[in-house]
Design an enzyme around this catalytic site. Structure first.
Site, PDB file in Angstrom:
ATOM      1  N   ILE A 198     -11.199  -2.217 -18.463  1.00 45.76           N
ATOM      2  CA  ILE A 198     -10.888  -3.084 -17.331  1.00 45.76           C
ATOM      3  C   ILE A 198     -10.310  -4.387 -17.889  1.00 45.76           C
ATOM      4  O   ILE A 198     -10.951  -5.082 -18.672  1.00 45.76           O
ATOM      5  CB  ILE A 198     -12.153  -3.356 -16.491  1.00 45.76           C
ATOM      6  CG1 ILE A 198     -12.754  -2.039 -15.978  1.00 45.76           C
ATOM      7  CG2 ILE A 198     -11.824  -4.293 -15.333  1.00 45.76           C
ATOM      8  CD1 ILE A 198     -11.820  -1.171 -15.158  1.00 45.76           C
ATOM      9  N   GLN A 229      -9.814  -5.410  -6.262  1.00 49.83           N
ATOM     10  CA  GLN A 229      -8.965  -4.274  -5.915  1.00 49.83           C
ATOM     11  C   GLN A 229      -9.807  -3.079  -5.492  1.00 49.83           C
ATOM     12  O   GLN A 229      -9.474  -2.368  -4.542  1.00 49.83           O
ATOM     13  CB  GLN A 229      -8.069  -3.902  -7.103  1.00 49.83           C
ATOM     14  CG  GLN A 229      -6.896  -3.012  -6.716  1.00 49.83           C
ATOM     15  CD  GLN A 229      -6.028  -2.622  -7.894  1.00 49.83           C
ATOM     16  OE1 GLN A 229      -6.302  -2.993  -9.037  1.00 49.83           O
ATOM     17  NE2 GLN A 229      -4.981  -1.884  -7.635  1.00 49.83           N
ATOM     18  N   LYS A 243     -12.383  -9.672 -12.719  1.00 51.97           N
ATOM     19  CA  LYS A 243     -12.529 -10.320 -11.407  1.00 51.97           C
ATOM     20  C   LYS A 243     -11.579  -9.692 -10.381  1.00 51.97           C
ATOM     21  O   LYS A 243     -11.970  -9.356  -9.265  1.00 51.97           O
ATOM     22  CB  LYS A 243     -12.233 -11.813 -11.566  1.00 51.97           C
ATOM     23  CG  LYS A 243     -12.441 -12.647 -10.331  1.00 51.97           C
ATOM     24  CD  LYS A 243     -12.285 -14.124 -10.720  1.00 51.97           C
ATOM     25  CE  LYS A 243     -12.295 -15.023  -9.511  1.00 51.97           C
ATOM     26  NZ  LYS A 243     -12.207 -16.449  -9.910  1.00 51.97           N
ATOM     27  N   LYS A 251      -6.650   2.645 -17.661  1.00 50.62           N
ATOM     28  CA  LYS A 251      -6.118   3.819 -16.960  1.00 50.62           C
ATOM     29  C   LYS A 251      -5.600   3.531 -15.539  1.00 50.62           C
ATOM     30  O   LYS A 251      -4.846   4.317 -15.002  1.00 50.62           O
ATOM     31  CB  LYS A 251      -7.197   4.904 -16.881  1.00 50.62           C
ATOM     32  CG  LYS A 251      -7.591   5.463 -18.254  1.00 50.62           C
ATOM     33  CD  LYS A 251      -8.250   6.834 -18.166  1.00 50.62           C
ATOM     34  CE  LYS A 251      -9.701   6.771 -17.747  1.00 50.62           C
ATOM     35  NZ  LYS A 251     -10.385   8.085 -17.911  1.00 50.62           N
ATOM     36  N   GLY A 293      -5.964   1.561  -8.709  1.00 49.44           N
ATOM     37  CA  GLY A 293      -5.550   1.296  -7.327  1.00 49.44           C
ATOM     38  C   GLY A 293      -5.843   2.444  -6.377  1.00 49.44           C
ATOM     39  O   GLY A 293      -6.249   2.232  -5.236  1.00 49.44           O
ATOM     40  N   GLU A 294      -5.627   3.662  -6.838  1.00 50.76           N
ATOM     41  CA  GLU A 294      -5.813   4.821  -5.944  1.00 50.76           C
ATOM     42  C   GLU A 294      -7.271   5.289  -5.902  1.00 50.76           C
ATOM     43  O   GLU A 294      -7.799   5.570  -4.826  1.00 50.76           O
ATOM     44  CB  GLU A 294      -4.903   5.987  -6.355  1.00 50.76           C
ATOM     45  CG  GLU A 294      -3.504   5.622  -6.838  1.00 50.76           C
ATOM     46  CD  GLU A 294      -2.676   4.860  -5.842  1.00 50.76           C
ATOM     47  OE1 GLU A 294      -2.756   5.142  -4.636  1.00 50.76           O
ATOM     48  OE2 GLU A 294      -1.936   3.947  -6.271  1.00 50.76           O
ATOM     49  N   ILE A 353       1.908  -6.794  -5.677  1.00 46.13           N
ATOM     50  CA  ILE A 353       1.689  -6.666  -4.235  1.00 46.13           C
ATOM     51  C   ILE A 353       0.268  -7.057  -3.829  1.00 46.13           C
ATOM     52  O   ILE A 353      -0.102  -6.947  -2.679  1.00 46.13           O
ATOM     53  CB  ILE A 353       2.011  -5.233  -3.737  1.00 46.13           C
ATOM     54  CG1 ILE A 353       1.125  -4.196  -4.437  1.00 46.13           C
ATOM     55  CG2 ILE A 353       3.482  -4.912  -3.955  1.00 46.13           C
ATOM     56  CD1 ILE A 353       1.281  -2.785  -3.878  1.00 46.13           C
ATOM     57  N   GLY A 354      -0.510  -7.503  -4.793  1.00 50.91           N
ATOM     58  CA  GLY A 354      -1.861  -7.950  -4.478  1.00 50.91           C
ATOM     59  C   GLY A 354      -2.925  -7.698  -5.534  1.00 50.91           C
ATOM     60  O   GLY A 354      -3.926  -8.407  -5.592  1.00 50.91           O
ATOM     61  N   PHE A 411       0.822  -1.224   0.000  1.00 47.73           N
ATOM     62  CA  PHE A 411       0.000   0.000   0.000  1.00 47.73           C
ATOM     63  C   PHE A 411       0.847   1.262   0.000  1.00 47.73           C
ATOM     64  O   PHE A 411       0.399   2.313   0.440  1.00 47.73           O
ATOM     65  CB  PHE A 411      -1.001  -0.014   1.175  1.00 47.73           C
ATOM     66  CG  PHE A 411      -1.690  -1.340   1.326  1.00 47.73           C
ATOM     67  CD1 PHE A 411      -2.605  -1.761   0.380  1.00 47.73           C
ATOM     68  CD2 PHE A 411      -1.381  -2.185   2.373  1.00 47.73           C
ATOM     69  CE1 PHE A 411      -3.210  -3.000   0.475  1.00 47.73           C
ATOM     70  CE2 PHE A 411      -1.978  -3.435   2.476  1.00 47.73           C
ATOM     71  CZ  PHE A 411      -2.905  -3.852   1.525  1.00 47.73           C
TER      72      PHE A 411
END
Lengths: 733, 212
Positions: free
Chosen positions: A620, A629, A624, A692, A695-696, A463-464, A237
């Site tokens: 996307i 996320q 899944k 695009k 995560g954030e 990282i995930g 994170f």
């Protein structure tokens, strides 16, 4: 722009899924190495001063102890440390055991290396330090006058503080305490010097090349003699965006003892040794005409940083361009305190800043007696207000619509404290989020073998988010292959270069590299085909499918092609990067979060009942995992909004709650069903795959949506995160 | 959730003859060793290496994932460190070492236990099951398969603990509704936030009538 991906919503499992559910995934403290030693760090107990005595003798004599390392015996053994008198290297990484100075409570002051973990822990307990203490400062509010402007100048568009001249305006202060990343995997490293000149590090890092460069730099080594391996990273994170002193301690310790060394931080050490989202105080002044046209916004922020680095983040950036507003001024200041250095935490400063802006937007909409969505749409920006460029794509308006419909926004009674359900006050809130959609240079290698299997390689870490399955999805689409035919290899400096995983740009960067490499491999197949069969076919004649390709009705398998050409494998490596489109457009991902909360009418206890997020993150790629996320960002946002705060005892400058019992991250019982809606329209300019990044934006806007929902439920504006029940103080009404 | 015994019952754990002999033989040494000044002196002179080695080796008979081990353990070694560092069963994760996160969940005689909160030496004669003991890539346990299907993880670090806890949650009869599952799984933290997917995974296994 060649053809964009034509992915259908897929449910491909993670490439590393089986290893993760069977316990076979090896994280950085889980490699079996002969003669492994264990390191345990001793920390300072004061926040500022000088170590006058460091008693290590007892520890050195304790059973199994191989070495005790501290500033007393590090001497000049690390060339990079000895090069200058700065206390940091690589801009902001504190040199470990560099001198007798203490800059924050919990600073590593010694490393005990022993042959078992238990012996190292015991020996560490025998080390005693005396200090010459100096007066420390850890209180943001009391040190505002000592703030500095790290960026030199403030942002001003037209008139300063113009909000004050508006028909309707408000001024409000916002605040939040430190949030600590706290990934489940503790900071861990296994350092193994195979020779004096060759180092292998199993590392918890978001970027293997960043780590490699850093470790090589310590000893002035050629980077190629340092291998960093991180195929599994147990969450980060942001905390593993660069290396930390604990990692240097392990590498240096292993070098000195000539023994492989494993060092795993404790959960308590995770609070002071690997960064955090810094405490930030904000001011917003915002004004509009009576009919809801924004006239001016002022946004000032004061963020905490350490005494040894000016850590900055984009706290006020979003305010400059989120809405069409003629007059905007922002100011960002740093308050240097005797604390450890912060680091970007998911949705970093943007999440902090949008909390203030989106709460203020809600509050002003209420003052204007306007629907919060209608108010936002009235001030919707179609041209980027800062640099006057168009967005490459922006479907934020669709996000508002999608989310509102799903949660039943327009069925609510907008009057505060008007709705109840099961004896609880009910509130609905919404807020939007925005983040830069970047694209870094990345390289991917694609190898087709004689059995028809495709291997995709890139040094990127996962990282995930499911980076592996993203890479696989791009290749599956390119070759129309099945998942089972594709192998992904990542997280190793021996693989083709990739950027550090962070800032929502992995899919955009590495996904594009995989796409380009796959395209190049197909072109190479055409070449090989023509050579093997003496023909002059062109790329467009080839229709690729699961087993191979079809040329004008004739089918060839990949296996046959390689056999005919007498090749064991076909390999292509491609670098991919952004170009001139970056000068023509602005690239952003957008999200809108809607939340429904229950607030207990007597205690003020908040329960999140439902969350709907709608987002525009371009195409996307692996739906899944993208959904997962997003859900993860929401869970993190619920923590930010309601429970997470690192609390100092300012008398000593130490945390009072540096553990999972006292620092409350959300648990199962805190999390309601979460709906994720994708606009899922490819961005035509960002990269060949149209993605695009998300995560954030998964977390940005979540906290204000909850704050706004609590206002709707109770009529109370809480502008201080986390919103614990004492701040709602509903019983006082 | 824990099957740890009350202190008054601990004695019965030490009935194995080798252990009784060990305890008797070491009574005098214990008295010496517990004297702080002596320990310090011994430490400085490195004289206690042998003494320490003696104390650090307590015989342990333990069954892990169906395999019997006759080993020695330091009395201060947690069950978590024992399986990770001694048996190389690194599927069981260390997330806090304080029983606050659940990443280290294993089954001791069929019940879920935070392996960081119990010592290896206390597991004499016990049957331990770790994530490596319930299924493999060739034949996944239904809970493992369900986690995979529902994407009940991201970084994967809390996952073994979540799965071990989930199996026990169903066996305990605490998986009768999503809200009950959420309550009885709250000892297992997932920082990536896979909670809704984990609940879906458990619901499916429960509805399939499968048991751990």
């Amino acid at each position: 722009m060649e053809n964009l991906l034509n992915l259908i919503p897929d449910d491909t499992d993670r490439t590393d899924g089986i290893l993760k559910v069977t316990g076979g995934a090896t994280y950085s403290a889980e490699y079996k190495i002969e003669g492994l030693t264990y390191g345990v760090l001793v920390q300072s107990t004061i926040a500022k001063g000088k170590i006058t005595v460091l008693e290590t003798k007892k520890a050195e004599g304790a059973p199994g102890v191989i070495k005790v390392l501290s500033h007393l015996n590090l001497n000049n053994s690390v060339p990079r440390y000895a090069k200058d008198d700065n206390v940091t290297i690589d801009r902001n990484i504190q040199k470990v055991f560099y001198n007798d100075q203490v800059y924050f409570a919990g600073q590593p002051i010694a490393l005990v290396i022993a042959d078992t973990y238990e012996r190292a822990v015991y020996a560490a307990s025998l080390i005693k330090a005396n200090y010459q203490e100096e007066k420390h400062h850890t209180y943001l509010e009391k040190n505002l006058e000592n703030s500095i402007s790290p960026e030199g100048k403030d942002y001003l568009r037209n008139e300063k503080d113009a909000y004050k001249n508006s028909e309707v305006y408000l001024e409000a202060e916002y605040h939040q305490l430190n949030n600590i990343h706290n990934p489940m995997e503790l900071g861990s490293i296994t350092a193994n010097w195979e020779s004096d000149e060759k180092l292998t590090v199993y590392d918890k890092t978001q970027g293997v090349f960043g780590s490699q460069k850093h470790y090589a730099g310590l000893y002035g080594m050629d980077s190629k003699n340092v291998r960093v391996i991180a195929p599994f990273v147990g969450g980060a994170f942001g905390m593993a965006l660069h290396t930390w002193p604990y990692q240097d301690a392990a590498v240096i310790g292993a070098k000195i003892t000539k023994l492989p060394l494993k060092l795993m931080l404790t959960r308590m050490q995770m609070f002071t040794m690997v960064g955090y989202r810094p405490e930030t105080k904000q001011f917003i002044g915002i004004g509009a005409s009576k009919d809801g046209v924004l006239n001016g916004i002022t946004h000032n922020a004061w963020g905490v940083t350490s005494t040894y680095d000016n850590f900055t983040e984009g706290t006020v950036g979003g305010t400059q361009f989120m809405y069409k507003c003629p007059n905007v001024n922002t100011q960002y200041k740093l308050v240097k305190l005797d604390v450890s250095n912060p680091i970007w935490m998911r949705g970093p400063g943007e999440a902090t800043g949008m909390f203030a802006l989106e709460c203020a937007m809600d509050e002003l909409a209420f003052k204007l007696n306007m629907d919060p969505i209608a108010f936002r749409l009235k001030n919707y920006a179609t041209v980027h207000p800062v640099n006057n460029l168009p967005w490459s794509s922006k479907f934020l308006d669709e996000c508002y619509e999608l989310g509102a419909k799903k949660i039943g926004w327009y069925n609510r009674n907008p009057k505060p404290k008007s709705m109840t359900e099961d004896g609880m006050l009910v509130g609905y809130g919404m807020a939007s989020g925005v983040f830069n959609a970047g694209r870094g240079a990345a390289t991917a290698r694609v190898i087709l073998d004689e059995n028809g299997k495709l291997t995709i390689q890139s040094a990127i870490t996962d990282i995930g988010p499911g980076t592996g399955v993203m890479m696989k999805s791009v290749a599956m689409d390119s070759f129309k292959m099945d998942a089972i035919q594709i192998i992904v290899e990542l997280g190793d400096t021996n693989l083709p270069p990739a950027p550090t995983q962070g800032g929502s740009n992995t899919t955009s960067s590495v996904g594009s590299a995989v796409y380009d490499a796959c395209t190049a491999l197909k072109e190479k197949m055409v070449e090989v085909y023509n050579q093997s069969f003496g023909e002059q076919k062109v790329y467009d004649d080839f229709k690729f499918n699961k087993e191979g390709f079809n040329i004008k009705g004739k089918s060839f398998s990949y296996v046959d092609l390689l056999k005919k050409a007498g090749l064991k494998e076909l390999e292509v490596t491609r670098e991919s990067r952004s170009g001139t489109e970056r000068q023509k457009y602005v690239f952003n991902s957008f999200s809108v979060h809607f939340t429904k909360v229950h607030v207990h009418p007597l205690t003020g206890m908040v329960k999140v009942k439902e969350v709907v997020c709608a987002l525009d993150a371009g195409k996307i790629i692996s739906e899944k995992q993208a959904r997962s996320q997003m859900i993860g960002g929401v869970v993190g946002g619920i923590g930010m909004a309601l429970t997470e705060e690192g609390v100092y005892d300012h008398r000593y400058g130490v945390y009072t709650n540096n553990n999972f019992a006292d620092y409350h991250v959300p648990v199962h019982a805190d999390i309601p069903p979460i709906d994720v809606l994708f606009v899922n329209k490819p961005d035509p300019y960002i990269n060949p795959i149209g993605a695009k990044g998300l995560g954030e934006v998964s977390i940005i806007g979540l906290a204000p949506s909850i704050a706004n929902a609590i206002f709707h439920a109770t009529g109370k504006r809480v502008r201080d995160l986390p919103i614990t029940l004492d701040k709602i103080a509903i019983w006082r009404d | 959730m824990s099957n740890q015994k009350h202190p008054e019952n601990l004695e019965q754990d030490f009935t194995c003859s080798s252990r009784r002999g060990f305890l008797k033989a070491t009574t005098a040494l214990t008295a010496i060793a517990l004297s702080p000044t002596l320990i310090t002196k011994a430490a400085i002179n490195h004289r206690d290496e042998k003494l320490a080695a003696f104390f650090e080796k307590i015989p342990l008979n333990i069954e892990v994932n169906g395999k019997s081990y006759k080993m020695e353990t330091e009395p201060r070694e947690t069950l978590l460190d024992f399986v990770r560092e001694r048996l190389q069963l690194t599927g069981t994760k260390k997330g806090c070492d304080h029983g606050q996160c659940g990443a280290c969940t294993v089954h001791v005689d069929g019940k879920r236990v935070n392996s960081c909160l119990t010592l290896a030496v206390m597991q004499e004669g016990k049957k331990i099951t770790t994530i490596e003991g319930i299924g493999s890539g060739e034949k996944l346990h239904p809970m493992q398969a369900s986690f995979l299907k529902h994407d009940g993880f991201q970084c994967g670090y809390c996952t073994p603990g979540q799965i071990m806890s989930a199996i026990a949650c169903i066996n305990e009869g605490h998986a009768n509704s999503p809200s009950e599952i959420r309550e009885f799984m709250s000892g297992n933290i997932c920082r990536c936030g896979a909670y809704p997917n984990i609940v879906d995974a458990i619901v499916e296994v429960k509805n399939g009538g499968q048991k751990g």
